[in-house]
Scaffold this motif. Structure first.
Motif, mmCIF file in Angstrom:
data_model
loop_
_atom_site.group_PDB
_atom_site.id
_atom_site.type_symbol
_atom_site.label_atom_id
_atom_site.label_comp_id
_atom_site.label_asym_id
_atom_site.label_seq_id
_atom_site.Cartn_x
_atom_site.Cartn_y
_atom_site.Cartn_z
ATOM 1 N N GLU A 1 0.814 -1.163 -0.161
ATOM 2 C CA GLU A 1 -0.026 -0.004 -0.145
ATOM 3 C C GLU A 1 0.803 1.075 -0.082
ATOM 4 O O GLU A 1 0.716 2.289 -0.770
ATOM 5 C CB GLU A 1 -0.781 0.134 1.176
ATOM 6 C CG GLU A 1 -2.142 -0.868 1.135
ATOM 7 C CD GLU A 1 -3.126 -0.071 0.078
ATOM 8 O OE1 GLU A 1 -3.760 0.598 0.620
ATOM 9 O OE2 GLU A 1 -3.248 -0.504 -0.867
ATOM 10 N N CYS B 1 -0.417 4.900 1.657
ATOM 11 C CA CYS B 1 -0.273 4.444 2.985
ATOM 12 C C CYS B 1 1.121 5.118 3.478
ATOM 13 O O CYS B 1 2.001 5.034 3.022
ATOM 14 C CB CYS B 1 -0.288 2.898 3.408
ATOM 15 S SG CYS B 1 0.494 2.243 4.917
ATOM 16 N N GLY C 1 -3.889 2.822 5.095
ATOM 17 C CA GLY C 1 -4.133 2.679 3.610
ATOM 18 C C GLY C 1 -5.614 3.205 3.122
ATOM 19 O O GLY C 1 -6.483 3.524 3.788
ATOM 20 N N ARG C 2 -5.711 2.419 1.978
ATOM 21 C CA ARG C 2 -7.195 2.593 1.071
ATOM 22 C C ARG C 2 -8.257 1.863 1.941
ATOM 23 O O ARG C 2 -9.368 1.797 2.001
ATOM 24 C CB ARG C 2 -7.176 2.057 -0.140
ATOM 25 C CG ARG C 2 -6.370 3.100 -0.963
ATOM 26 C CD ARG C 2 -6.202 2.606 -2.207
ATOM 27 N NE ARG C 2 -5.167 1.304 -2.176
ATOM 28 C CZ ARG C 2 -4.858 0.479 -3.328
ATOM 29 N NH1 ARG C 2 -5.414 0.779 -4.575
ATOM 30 N NH2 ARG C 2 -3.918 -0.478 -3.033
#
Length: 355
Positions: free
Chosen positions: A198, A204, A223-224
């Protein structure tokens, strides 16, 4: 009033017995078959081109469980052949000629298709209108095939769980080294590898490692967040696929231990852990799911709302496999070396113990 209450209760009990009694009470059953029960079913299929009706069926479960094993295996084995299954699925949608099937399945020539078609026609799973004409599925076979596909859909996740059991049995392939010295830190670095993935993606900037008193550890990033929605055409949620599907490691990192034959992915971490929980912050919500030996113990639940994103994985390596425990000092040392290699990543190591 007591007598009236007793009378009402008697009537309720009688109605309950009648409601749950078999529809067909004329057939005498042995005690064994009575214990296993009976299966009653019927159904219908309506499509744009045709409709089929399945007359009501009544079968003893004991008889189903005593079906000829060799013949049952042959039936399931024939349908389990990918190309034959693809043929049946296409013809279920619409009648097709041999050349059309070859084109749809990218087989190259009709010769490659012939021996599959011959087997399916011989099994009365396909019929051809006339020589060179279209193939179709006989009406009385449509519903059994559709129900078999429906049952397969319900059992689809069992392939992942079987693979996880095999991973636990074949732990040396992933962990390397002698069985009495399996290193639980290998699982930790496998999880961290996904955080680094990430980070390399540019989504991230922070990773936290938190060692807990019970011996478990949490790896958390900003992160996502693992996607939660199901993949197109698949009922399994993406997060569950990431944590259980060993065959399709979409976007997942693998960590190779010294002397190992196979890489440690997230499903392997899950399989070799006594318990694992994942918390995801994504799309304004907080999601959570729990596992034991890689098997989901809950659905993916929404447990809160948030403006943040990220994934947090907490897992406890199975002590039946790992005799060692996490070492805070070693984790701090390895994290420091990792942080030096990724200067734009903030990597924190914490402990919630009282020490």
């Amino acid at each position: 009033m007591n007598q009236l209450g007793q009378l009402v209760q008697h009537l309720l009990n009688r109605d309950a017995v009648q409601e749950h009694s078999p529809i067909n009470t004329s057939t005498k059953e042995t005690p064994a078959s009575a214990e296993l029960g009976r299966l009653f079913y019927s159904g219908q299929y309506r499509g744009d081109r045709a409709s089929y009706r399945w007359e009501p069926q009544d079968k003893q479960v004991s008889q189903l469980l005593l079906l000829d094993g060799d013949k049952s295996a042959k039936v399931l084995g024939a349908l389990a052949h990918k190309q034959r299954l693809d043929i049946l699925r296409l013809v279920l949608q619409e009648p097709l000629t041999g050349p059309e099937l070859v084109e749809r399945l990218n087989m190259g020539t009709t010769g490659q298709l012939y021996h599959h078609m011959k087997a399916l026609v011989g099994a009365d799973l396909l019929v051809q209108e006339e020589r060179g004409g279209t193939y179709a599925i006989p009406g009385h076979r449509v519903l059994p095939l559709l129900l078999l596909l429906a049952a397969t859909s319900d059992l689809m996740d069992t392939t992942d769980y079987i693979a996880m059991t095999e991973a636990r049995t074949n732990a040396p392939d992933y962990l390397g080294g002698p069985a009495d010295a399996y290193n639980p830190h290998l699982l930790l670095w496998a999880v961290v590898e996904n955080c680094l993935l990430e980070h390399q993606h540019g989504t991230c900037t922070e990773v936290s490692l938190i060692l807990h008193e019970d011996g478990s550890i949490t790896v958390s990033d900003n992160g996502r967040g693992i996607p939660v929605q199901a993949l197109p055409g698949v009922e399994l949620l993406r997060v569950q696929s990431v944590l259980t599907d060993m065959d399709h490691l979409r976007g997942s990192a693998q960590f190779f231990a010294p002397g190992s034959e196979k890489g440690i992915s997230m499903p392997i971490v899950n399989a070799l852990s006594l318990k694992l929980s994942v918390t995801i912050k994504r799309d304004g919500r907080v999601y959570q799911q729990h596992y034991k030996h890689g098997i989901p113990q809950s659905e993916v639940h929404t447990v809160g709302v948030t403006k943040e994103t990220g994934t947090s994985v907490t897992f406890l390596p199975d002590r039946a496999i790992f005799s060692q425990s996490f070492d805070l000092r070693l984790i701090q040392q390895q994290a420091a070396e990792m942080a030096a290699n990724y200067p734009n990543l903030t990597l924190c190591v914490l402990s919630d113990s009282n020490e």
